[in-house]
Design a protein around this motif. Structure first.
Motif, PDB file in Angstrom:
ATOM      1  N   CYS A 453       0.823  -1.209   0.000  1.00 26.73           N
ATOM      2  CA  CYS A 453       0.000   0.000   0.000  1.00 26.73           C
ATOM      3  C   CYS A 453       0.859   1.261   0.000  1.00 26.73           C
ATOM      4  CB  CYS A 453      -0.921   0.010   1.217  1.00 26.73           C
ATOM      5  SG  CYS A 453      -2.290  -1.187   1.108  1.00 26.73           S
ATOM      6  N   GLN A 500      -9.619   1.944 -10.343  1.00 26.84           N
ATOM      7  CA  GLN A 500      -9.458   0.531  -9.999  1.00 26.84           C
ATOM      8  C   GLN A 500      -9.833  -0.317 -11.204  1.00 26.84           C
ATOM      9  OE1 GLN A 500     -12.517   0.546  -6.859  1.00 26.84           O
ATOM     10  NE2 GLN A 500     -13.621  -0.997  -8.055  1.00 26.84           N
ATOM     11  N   HIS A 523     -13.475  -6.712  -5.181  1.00 23.06           N
ATOM     12  CA  HIS A 523     -12.252  -6.292  -4.525  1.00 23.06           C
ATOM     13  C   HIS A 523     -12.317  -6.640  -3.035  1.00 23.06           C
ATOM     14  CE1 HIS A 523     -11.566  -4.026  -8.228  1.00 23.06           C
ATOM     15  NE2 HIS A 523     -10.327  -3.798  -7.817  1.00 23.06           N
ATOM     16  N   GLN A 525     -11.653  -6.278   1.195  1.00 29.57           N
ATOM     17  CA  GLN A 525     -11.722  -5.261   2.219  1.00 29.57           C
ATOM     18  C   GLN A 525     -10.335  -5.117   2.860  1.00 29.57           C
ATOM     19  OE1 GLN A 525     -14.593  -3.471   2.710  1.00 29.57           O
ATOM     20  NE2 GLN A 525     -15.304  -4.661   0.939  1.00 29.57           N
ATOM     21  N   PRO A 526     -10.053  -4.000   3.528  1.00 34.41           N
ATOM     22  CA  PRO A 526      -8.729  -3.853   4.162  1.00 34.41           C
ATOM     23  C   PRO A 526      -8.400  -4.978   5.126  1.00 34.41           C
ATOM     24  CG  PRO A 526      -9.853  -1.733   4.077  1.00 34.41           C
ATOM     25  CD  PRO A 526     -10.853  -2.742   3.619  1.00 34.41           C
ATOM     26  N   ALA A 555      -6.598  -4.159  -0.532  1.00 32.77           N
ATOM     27  CA  ALA A 555      -7.272  -2.897  -0.240  1.00 32.77           C
ATOM     28  C   ALA A 555      -6.435  -2.106   0.751  1.00 32.77           C
ATOM     29  CB  ALA A 555      -8.662  -3.164   0.329  1.00 32.77           C
ATOM     30  N   ASN A 559      -8.912   4.298   0.774  1.00 34.56           N
ATOM     31  CA  ASN A 559      -9.916   3.884  -0.215  1.00 34.56           C
ATOM     32  C   ASN A 559      -9.321   3.707  -1.612  1.00 34.56           C
ATOM     33  OD1 ASN A 559     -12.471   3.102  -1.002  1.00 34.56           O
ATOM     34  ND2 ASN A 559     -13.071   5.193  -1.583  1.00 34.56           N
ATOM     35  N   TYR A 561      -6.751   0.632  -4.091  1.00 35.77           N
ATOM     36  CA  TYR A 561      -6.297  -0.749  -4.195  1.00 35.77           C
ATOM     37  C   TYR A 561      -4.932  -0.793  -4.889  1.00 35.77           C
ATOM     38  CZ  TYR A 561     -11.245  -1.580  -3.324  1.00 35.77           C
ATOM     39  OH  TYR A 561     -12.509  -1.573  -2.792  1.00 35.77           O
TER      40      TYR A 561
END
Length: 1111
Positions: A453, A500, A523, A525-526, A555, A559, A561
């Motif tokens: 990230c 995305q 996609h 989730q974190p 993720a 917000n 990816y």
């Protein structure tokens, strides 16, 4: 008279040894001993006809008799026609009829010719030749000039490898039911497989044989079906050669003929075939379902069955390594027509396996891509996700692909386990035999050392939009992502806005490409972390008829990816769809949430050092012109010149400066510390234009300590190179480390930092750089690809009761462990650095270093570990602890046999075991005296009933801990320890009660054992005797090494954990002599002088080996 006959027979046997021509005194009238050698590789009928076709035997001056060779191996003229056969010319000449036997003498045979562009045989008839069979199993030919009316004729040759053991008991099982003549629908091509040796055919475990009759076109799941043109042989026929026909739809049953093969009938009602690579495109050997029969249990006399032992061990620490580069899902070989000849049904799977690709950790794929190969026809992948550590051993389904269909086959399930260290082990089993040529796939797998990230490449290409038609890019097929060298993680943008991948179908021809790629699934989730998602390909046949390789997705806070993109198989491109209308700030301006486990890496403390003197701005008009296009840039860099910290110039630099033609300078000025990371344009001065070349922009950051770091990238052209500003350098300055007090002289105008890399001795595989604020030696890129990073390129060597091991210094430093914090189990046993590696050593004397000796039932194990404790202060490894366990493993026993004569005091063969295992030697020495003080040297004469003293000893193990034990010793008349005719000397560690001449003098008390026996022979006709012993090592601490042979008790029922695998050591041959004159020695080139004297005393000529070692 008898002696004369013996001499004549002896001369005949010694004329030829293993196919070599020996000069003899025989009459020149016998062509078997008076011939020319013809060894030309292009005459081979198994060569491609279209590779060599410029030879013409009508131009050769033929004279006399010839013996054929191919690449040094004995060969013969072909008796068989092969379609499109040229044999180096345009017309291949072969023998019309079989070769003669020894009894036939010289015979005449017709010679036929087959044109290389013709599929048929007997196109021409050439001049007949004479042929003769010779002792030693070869032929000679009186070759003559071929018929000149034949276009470029060439005599053909074929070589069959010698058979060292009976193929009825030395074959590879081929259980491929899809080869049966009742199967069709697919096209498997046998020229893609790697054929080597003899094969026995099965059909779901039952016997089956090749078809002897014509087969319907397109049967046997191939294009041209291959069948045996002739009946199978009988057992008494031995090995025979058979012609192979290939049927075609338009040409009939035997329209083509491919390379002949050898066949043998075996006891048990089955056949073995020496299959070879056929020269006809997409052809396959067929089996006949009408010949299916149950398997009759047969056992070769050479095969000994043993018991299996089940151990309770952790497969994470006891696995086999499987490192086959062709298993990678990135190798699309089937699609591009390269390699697809592997088959995992032929592998003897045993236990657990860990996957590697080119020595990098890998795992099985959890998804499939259309036309995925992995080196076979059917690609096997995991039907489900990998387990977690807490799941233990789980069972997963295995699916196999078929062209574009991913789940076309289902194979046998396998067990999987997740292991500490972030890798997996698999209990592979033989795949289902009905799946054609299945192969377990592997995909490279690495856990990001930094949170992706915050460590990604921005991908902002507007043509990837889902509403952009491919023709707008002025390419016929649009853009193709298989031309991109993808590396690492990517974040997608669209005109500077967050974007995305689409999660639903995209119309064909969109995203600027012919075949758009989109994400098949939502996609994550974190909290999901890194997940794997299937990638669909939109094509003319539907939205997801075809699939590309799965990719990993994560993720991120903020917000957005990130994606680990891979090279797709199709000419497609990853699509992008915008998710917001607001401009998204760069990653540097995003505040990391408290829940994030990996903070962004600050390039001010994680950079490479760039110290090239030629980059200085005062280096003008250099004779050596440099270009930064060829540099593999990676990450951030800090500039030094002559060990002083410098910066890029931010004003125009004169042409032909900085060691290049067009020097690159920063257009826009340097940032301040408060600015953080900024992007600056880069200009190249040329043709009196300061910004004639507008190179790729770079990122720059100002750091505390008054220096800058730059994220250099490849310039746009040659010859351009980045400059280092030397204008503010002061040679009178005394350099210091960053962050320390700056020392200056009176001439100093500004503080100057010295280059800390000058104090480090980085090797050629390393580079100096900073990590987490500390300088050290980092790994070069090629070092990463070449070494196993998960184990720090661990290497060890075991000798006797000692061991040496080393690890990569740069890999340790990158993981947070400098060399000076490492030690063995004993903290006083530190490592030393040599050539970029940290080396450790232990032994059983002065450097025990906390080593532990254990026995596990099969081996003796010296175990230790390398420990890296965290520092009490500093920046490196505050939370990590390194522990690398290793061991030196010594098997207790081994097997070997001697089949050559060697001087007993000079021959030592070292036993080198696989990495991590020990090495030692076992010797067998005959002695002249009963005190074992005078070993025999050279040749030994021993009379029948003479006492022989033999010592077997082991070297390379600790005599304070181990003893050598003789289990059994026996003699055979041939060089085969498993020969059915044998005489036991020692049985279950004691003398044979049926032979009162055997004395066991010493056994199980030290590293040597001794025994004696009186010489004998098996029969009056036997001339050789071979001696063998089975031995094992024993731990003296067990107090169970020596056997009381006089107690009357039977051998103990079960050996304790000090015992290891059994083995045999052999010596010989011991040969019968007819007197004290010259003896007949086998394998001599010239004939020894023979004598007719008869002797009443029979002697044994004993060329014994004093040093017999494990191999």
């Amino acid at each position: 008279k008898k002696c004369a006959i013996k001499l004549q027979l002896l001369m005949t046997m010694l004329m030829i040894t293993k196919g070599d021509i020996i000069e003899t005194t025989s009459s020149s009238s016998d062509p078997c001993y008076d011939y020319n050698t013809l060894d030309e590789y292009w005459r081979d009928i198994r060569q491609s006809s279209y590779q060599y076709y410029d030879h013409d035997d009508t131009h050769v001056e033929w004279s006399g008799w010839y013996r054929l060779y191919l690449n040094g191996e004995s060969a013969q003229m072909s008796e068989w026609c092969v379609s499109n056969m040229g044999c180096g010319g345009y017309t291949g000449l072969y023998l019309n009829g079989s070769h003669p036997t020894l009894e036939d003498g010289v015979v005449t045979r017709e010679v036929l010719g087959s044109y290389m562009w013709s599929s048929q045989c007997e196109d021409y008839r050439s001049t007949s030749i004479q042929v003769k069979a010779c002792p030693g199993d070869y032929y000679v030919y009186k070759l003559v000039k071929p018929d000149v009316s034949i276009y470029m004729p060439s005599y053909c040759a074929v070589a069959f490898s010698s058979i060292s053991s009976d193929p009825c008991y030395n074959y590879e099982s081929l259980d491929r039911p899809w080869r049966a003549n009742n199967e069709s629908g697919d096209y498997f091509c046998d020229e893609s497989f790697s054929w080597n040796g003899w094969y026995r055919l099965f059909y779901y475990g039952m016997n089956i044989q090749m078809s002897e009759t014509c087969i319907s076109s397109y049967s046997c799941n191939t294009y041209y079906n291959l069948w045996l043109n002739g009946p199978h042989p009988q057992i008494e026929d031995g090995v025979v050669t058979r012609e192979i026909c290939a049927g075609s739809y338009w040409g009939g049953c035997c329209y083509y003929k491919t390379k002949p093969i050898r066949v043998k009938a075996c006891p048990g009602n089955y056949y073995v075939y020496e299959l070879v690579n056929p020269q006809i495109w997409c052809s396959g050997y067929c089996t006949d379902v009408s010949t299916i029969s149950q398997v009759v249990s047969t056992l070769s006399p050479d095969i000994i069955t043993g018991s299996s032992i089940t151990f309770n061990y952790d497969p994470c620490n006891n696995y086999n390594t499987l490192d086959n580069y062709w298993r990678s899902t990135f190798n699309y070989w089937y699609w591009y027509g390269y390699i697809n000849g592997h088959d995992d049904t032929l592998v003897e799977w045993d236990g657990w396996y860990r996957l590697f690709i080119n020595e990098s950790s890998a795992q099985m794929p959890e998804g499939c891509a259309s036309y995925m190969s992995c080196g076979g026809f059917s690609s096997l992948w995991l039907g489900g996700s990998h387990p977690q550590l807490e799941d233990g051993v789980v069972t997963r389904e295995i699916y196999g692909s078929h062209y574009d269909q991913c789940s076309y086959y289902r194979s046998e399930p396998i067990q999987v386990k997740a292991c500490p260290g972030d890798y997996y082990v698999y209990k592979f089993t033989r795949p289902t035999v009905s799946v054609p040529a299945p192969v377990y796939c592997a995909v490279p797998f690495t856990t990001p050392s930094v949170d992706p990230c915050y460590n990604y490449t921005s991908l902002d290409e507007s043509w990837r939009a889902t509403d952009n038609y491919y023709y707008n890019n002025y390419y016929y097929y649009g853009m193709c992502d298989y031309n991109v060298e993808w590396n690492g993680w990517y974040r997608m943008f669209y005109n500077g806005e967050n974007a995305q991948m689409p999660e639903s179908c995209v119309n064909q021809y969109m995203c600027g490409t012919y075949e758009p790629l989109w994400l098949n699934g939502p996609h994550p989730q974190p909290e999901d972390g890194v997940v794997t998602r299937q990638v669909c390909v939109s094509s003319w046949s539907g939205c997801c008829t075809y699939t590309s390789l799965p990719i990993r997705v994560k993720a991120c806070p903020g917000n957005y990816y990130v994606y680990e993109f891979l090279k797709p198989i199709f000419c497609g491109a990853y699509c992008v769809v915008s998710t917001t209308t607001e401009a998204i700030p760069s990653v540097e301006s995003i505040t990391t949430p408290i829940t994030t486990t990996a903070p962004p890496v600050d390039p001010c403390y994680n950079y490479n050092v760039l110290d090239d003197p030629w980059r200085a701005t005062n280096n003008q008009h250099s004779s050596l012109i440099m270009c930064d296009v060829w540099v593999s840039w990676s990450g951030w860099y800090r500039l030094f010149i002559q060990s002083q910290s410098v910066q890029m110039p931010d004003t125009c630099v004169e042409e032909n400066s900085c060691g290049t033609n067009a020097p690159l300078w920063l257009n826009g000025g340097h940032p301040t510390v408060e600015d953080g990371v900024v992007t600056r344009d880069v200009c190249g001065h040329w043709n009196n234009d300061c910004c004639h070349f507008q190179s790729n922009p770079i990122k720059v950051k100002a750091c505390s300590g008054d220096y800058y770091v730059y994220e250099f990238v490849s310039p746009t052209a040659c010859s351009l190179a980045y400059c280092a500003d030397a204008r503010n350098m002061n040679t009178a300055s005394t350099a210091v480390m960053p962050g320390t007090t700056t020392e200056t002289t009176a001439e100093t105008t500004m503080p100057v930092n010295r280059n800390p890399c000058s104090e480090l001795s980085c090797s050629e595989d390393e580079r100096c750089g900073m990590k987490n604020g500390v300088y050290g030696c980092l790994c070069e890129k090629n070092h990463h690809r070449r070494q196993r990073h998960d184990s720090f390129d661990f290497s060890e060597t075991c000798e006797s009761s000692s061991g040496s091991m080393s690890v990569s210094r740069c890999q340790l430093f990158e993981a947070g462990f400098p060399a000076d914090v490492l030690h063995l189990n004993d903290p006083s046993c530190k490592g030393t650095v040599r050539n970029g590696r940290v080396e450790f050593h232990f032994d059983n004397d002065e450097h025990i270093c906390g080593t532990n000796l254990v026995a596990n039932g099969t081996h003796f194990i010296y175990s230790n570990f390398i420990l890296g404790a965290p520092r009490s202060e500093g920046l490196i490894s505050r939370e990590k602890i390194l522990k690398l366990s290793f061991s030196c493993v010594y098997p207790q026993t081994q097997s070997l046999s001697m089949n050559v004569e060697i001087n007993p005091l000079e021959s030592i063969v070292h036993k080198t075991l696989p990495a991590g295992e020990g090495r030692y030697q076992v010797r067998m020495v005959p002695y002249e005296d009963e005190e074992f003080t005078r070993p025999f040297t050279g040749r030994v004469d021993a009379e029948l009933d003479q006492k022989m003293n033999v010592e077997v000893r082991v070297e390379g193990v600790d005599s304070r801990q181990f003893a050598l034990v003789l289990d059994t010793c026996w003699a055979t008349p041939v060089n085969d320890p498993d020969y059915s005719l044998r005489w036991d000397l020692i049985v279950t560690e004691c003398p044979n009660p049926n032979d009162d001449t055997v004395e066991l003098l010493q056994n199980g008390v030290s590293t040597s054992s001794r025994f004696s026996f009186r010489m004998f022979i098996f029969t009056a006709n036997s001339t050789k005797l071979y001696l063998h012993c089975a031995v094992h090592l024993c731990l003296l601490s067990s107090n169970r090494c020596s056997m009381d042979c006089n107690s009357g008790y039977s051998r103990r029922e079960r050996r304790s954990l000090d015992f290891h695998d059994s083995a045999s050591i052999s010596m010989g041959p011991l040969m019968l002599s007819e007197g004290n004159t010259d003896k007949w020695l086998p394998y001599q080139v010239k004939v020894s002088k023979a004598s007719c004297l008869c002797a009443s005393l029979m002697l044994l000529l004993v060329p014994l080996m004093s040093v017999l070692t494990l191999f």
